[in-house]
Design a protein around this motif. Sequence first.
Motif, PDB file in Angstrom:
ATOM      1  N   GLU A 137       0.850  -1.188   0.000  1.00  0.00           N
ATOM      2  CA  GLU A 137       0.000   0.000   0.000  1.00  0.00           C
ATOM      3  C   GLU A 137       0.888   1.241   0.000  1.00  0.00           C
ATOM      4  O   GLU A 137       1.912   1.285   0.685  1.00  0.00           O
ATOM      5  CB  GLU A 137      -0.909   0.018   1.236  1.00  0.00           C
ATOM      6  CG  GLU A 137      -1.917  -1.116   1.306  1.00  0.00           C
ATOM      7  CD  GLU A 137      -3.127  -0.889   0.419  1.00  0.00           C
ATOM      8  OE1 GLU A 137      -3.127   0.100  -0.343  1.00  0.00           O
ATOM      9  OE2 GLU A 137      -4.060  -1.701   0.485  1.00  0.00           O
TER      10      GLU A 137
ATOM     11  N   ILE B 212       1.441   5.323   0.709  1.00  0.00           N
ATOM     12  CA  ILE B 212       0.971   6.523   1.394  1.00  0.00           C
ATOM     13  C   ILE B 212       1.925   7.664   1.055  1.00  0.00           C
ATOM     14  O   ILE B 212       3.066   7.428   0.642  1.00  0.00           O
ATOM     15  CB  ILE B 212       0.878   6.337   2.924  1.00  0.00           C
ATOM     16  CG1 ILE B 212       2.245   6.021   3.531  1.00  0.00           C
ATOM     17  CG2 ILE B 212      -0.128   5.269   3.277  1.00  0.00           C
ATOM     18  CD1 ILE B 212       2.223   5.942   5.051  1.00  0.00           C
TER      19      ILE B 212
ATOM     20  N   PHE C  81      -1.704  11.892  -8.881  1.00  0.00           N
ATOM     21  CA  PHE C  81      -2.885  11.148  -8.447  1.00  0.00           C
ATOM     22  C   PHE C  81      -3.694  10.589  -9.620  1.00  0.00           C
ATOM     23  O   PHE C  81      -4.564   9.748  -9.418  1.00  0.00           O
ATOM     24  CB  PHE C  81      -3.753  12.019  -7.532  1.00  0.00           C
ATOM     25  CG  PHE C  81      -3.265  12.035  -6.114  1.00  0.00           C
ATOM     26  CD1 PHE C  81      -3.771  11.140  -5.187  1.00  0.00           C
ATOM     27  CD2 PHE C  81      -2.272  12.912  -5.714  1.00  0.00           C
ATOM     28  CE1 PHE C  81      -3.308  11.128  -3.882  1.00  0.00           C
ATOM     29  CE2 PHE C  81      -1.801  12.911  -4.413  1.00  0.00           C
ATOM     30  CZ  PHE C  81      -2.318  12.011  -3.495  1.00  0.00           C
TER      31      PHE C  81
ATOM     32  N   TYR D 282      -2.311   5.326  -7.128  1.00  0.00           N
ATOM     33  CA  TYR D 282      -3.308   5.297  -6.059  1.00  0.00           C
ATOM     34  C   TYR D 282      -2.587   5.244  -4.720  1.00  0.00           C
ATOM     35  O   TYR D 282      -1.748   4.370  -4.482  1.00  0.00           O
ATOM     36  CB  TYR D 282      -4.236   4.085  -6.172  1.00  0.00           C
ATOM     37  CG  TYR D 282      -5.099   3.910  -4.938  1.00  0.00           C
ATOM     38  CD1 TYR D 282      -6.090   4.833  -4.622  1.00  0.00           C
ATOM     39  CD2 TYR D 282      -4.885   2.843  -4.061  1.00  0.00           C
ATOM     40  CE1 TYR D 282      -6.860   4.699  -3.478  1.00  0.00           C
ATOM     41  CE2 TYR D 282      -5.652   2.697  -2.916  1.00  0.00           C
ATOM     42  CZ  TYR D 282      -6.635   3.629  -2.632  1.00  0.00           C
ATOM     43  OH  TYR D 282      -7.386   3.507  -1.496  1.00  0.00           O
ATOM     44  N   PHE D 283      -2.907   6.203  -3.854  1.00  0.00           N
ATOM     45  CA  PHE D 283      -2.321   6.249  -2.521  1.00  0.00           C
ATOM     46  C   PHE D 283      -3.400   5.933  -1.491  1.00  0.00           C
ATOM     47  O   PHE D 283      -4.487   6.516  -1.514  1.00  0.00           O
ATOM     48  CB  PHE D 283      -1.721   7.630  -2.240  1.00  0.00           C
ATOM     49  CG  PHE D 283      -0.518   7.936  -3.080  1.00  0.00           C
ATOM     50  CD1 PHE D 283       0.749   7.570  -2.658  1.00  0.00           C
ATOM     51  CD2 PHE D 283      -0.653   8.584  -4.306  1.00  0.00           C
ATOM     52  CE1 PHE D 283       1.863   7.840  -3.432  1.00  0.00           C
ATOM     53  CE2 PHE D 283       0.452   8.863  -5.089  1.00  0.00           C
ATOM     54  CZ  PHE D 283       1.717   8.486  -4.659  1.00  0.00           C
ATOM     55  N   ARG D 284      -3.067   5.013  -0.610  1.00  0.00           N
ATOM     56  CA  ARG D 284      -4.016   4.626   0.432  1.00  0.00           C
ATOM     57  C   ARG D 284      -4.287   5.782   1.392  1.00  0.00           C
ATOM     58  O   ARG D 284      -5.404   5.980   1.851  1.00  0.00           O
ATOM     59  CB  ARG D 284      -3.450   3.428   1.204  1.00  0.00           C
ATOM     60  CG  ARG D 284      -4.338   2.898   2.304  1.00  0.00           C
ATOM     61  CD  ARG D 284      -5.542   2.189   1.759  1.00  0.00           C
ATOM     62  NE  ARG D 284      -6.463   1.827   2.822  1.00  0.00           N
ATOM     63  CZ  ARG D 284      -7.741   1.596   2.634  1.00  0.00           C
ATOM     64  NH1 ARG D 284      -8.255   1.699   1.436  1.00  0.00           N
ATOM     65  NH2 ARG D 284      -8.522   1.270   3.635  1.00  0.00           N
TER      66      ARG D 284
ATOM     67  N   ALA E 171      -2.960  10.046   2.541  1.00  0.00           N
ATOM     68  CA  ALA E 171      -2.169  11.259   2.315  1.00  0.00           C
ATOM     69  C   ALA E 171      -2.134  12.053   3.619  1.00  0.00           C
ATOM     70  O   ALA E 171      -3.160  12.216   4.283  1.00  0.00           O
ATOM     71  CB  ALA E 171      -2.777  12.095   1.195  1.00  0.00           C
TER      72      ALA E 171
ATOM     73  N   ILE F 130      -7.042  15.884  -4.474  1.00  0.00           N
ATOM     74  CA  ILE F 130      -7.097  14.462  -4.106  1.00  0.00           C
ATOM     75  C   ILE F 130      -8.545  13.986  -4.032  1.00  0.00           C
ATOM     76  O   ILE F 130      -8.878  12.887  -4.494  1.00  0.00           O
ATOM     77  CB  ILE F 130      -6.374  14.218  -2.767  1.00  0.00           C
ATOM     78  CG1 ILE F 130      -4.882  14.529  -2.915  1.00  0.00           C
ATOM     79  CG2 ILE F 130      -6.567  12.782  -2.290  1.00  0.00           C
ATOM     80  CD1 ILE F 130      -4.116  14.531  -1.608  1.00  0.00           C
TER      81      ILE F 130
ATOM     82  N   SER G 223      -8.958  11.163  -6.556  1.00  0.00           N
ATOM     83  CA  SER G 223      -8.779   9.894  -5.841  1.00  0.00           C
ATOM     84  C   SER G 223      -9.630   9.887  -4.570  1.00  0.00           C
ATOM     85  O   SER G 223      -9.108   9.942  -3.453  1.00  0.00           O
ATOM     86  CB  SER G 223      -7.297   9.697  -5.496  1.00  0.00           C
ATOM     87  OG  SER G 223      -7.088   8.446  -4.887  1.00  0.00           O
TER      88      SER G 223
ATOM     89  N   THR H 263      -8.782   7.814  -1.425  1.00  0.00           N
ATOM     90  CA  THR H 263      -7.598   8.103  -0.614  1.00  0.00           C
ATOM     91  C   THR H 263      -8.022   8.733   0.707  1.00  0.00           C
ATOM     92  O   THR H 263      -8.815   9.675   0.733  1.00  0.00           O
ATOM     93  CB  THR H 263      -6.644   9.061  -1.358  1.00  0.00           C
ATOM     94  OG1 THR H 263      -6.171   8.423  -2.540  1.00  0.00           O
ATOM     95  CG2 THR H 263      -5.451   9.433  -0.483  1.00  0.00           C
TER      96      THR H 263
END
Length: 344
Positions: free
Chosen positions: A3, A5, A47, A51-53, A55, A73, A77, A80
């Motif tokens: 994952e 972040i 973004f 894909y960032f779990r 922020a 964001i 996304s 997120t």
Amino acid sequence: MVEKIIFFKLNKLLERALLQMIKKNSETELKVYSIQKEDEDSTKNLFKNEYFRGAFFEYTVNKRDSCKKINIINQLSPKTKIYVFSNKITDELVSLLEYRKINKIILMPLSYQDVKQVITELSDSKNIDVDPTVIKLRRLIINQQFKKTYSELLAICSKLKDQISSENISDELDKIGQLILKSDENSKKLKFFSDFDLDLLEHKSSDPIIEFFIFELMDIFYQNKLIQKKPIFVDVFKYINQNIESDLYLSNVASQSNISASYLSREISNEFGFSFNKYIQVKKVEDAKKKFYFDGEKVIDVSFKLSFSEPSYFSKIFKKIQGETPIQYKKSILLDKEKAGSKK
């Protein structure tokens, strides 16, 4: 599964502390990206392609820039999870919470427990959300009269008790206080847990504590609200709060505060939705409940201590406000303590 972040312009000390906590507590692999210089276009491209779990932002600096990136964001996304570090609760942050643009405010100085919880939730891939009960409570307090909020007090506390652990009750309720009052200075008035710690350790029963806290929270809020409009009410509430066990008649409180009785009656009614006498009765009943719970005092002793002429009259007022007699209330809290004790 790895994952991702991302940290946005966190100071080096904060970033280092977070990295250590992630390494120690993450149950799955979390890959960390640290961004120190990033314009809006770069953030959009980032973004769009990744894909960032989670922020993380530091709200004490670059507030405008942080808000712009948070909006980006949310648009690109929405899954997120966004966490904001701040040294205090502000109107802007509360608005972001209310409109679900961020998921959590982490107050600084950094709490190990808060960050550990966030990291664990991220690594577990759980959906982290804003506590709707707290948001509802804040909206209710801000938008409604004291009377309306008080009528829903038990229902709100019933929902909160399932989300608050008795082990961390003082910290968790203090955060709620800061969210509602939006001020570290005001929230310090709510730190009355030092007197309750022994009781909590003995009984492990958080339900009444939550109710006592939320009542004091809303009482402070509405008092301050009226004081901001009418500064002369500083003396009114100071006298009431310091003399709640005494006979508090409209005429003598007005006289002590150098205002007319009619003016005092009108302003209390407008702000609180209760008559002056009913407001005093509510405060006395809440004080009586604390005396029953923490000190185990007898009904007759509490009634006279709170300056009621007869225990029967006190019981009548108590039942009218609380929905049960003082004896029934004492039995219910005794049962509550016994149940809590059996869970040790």
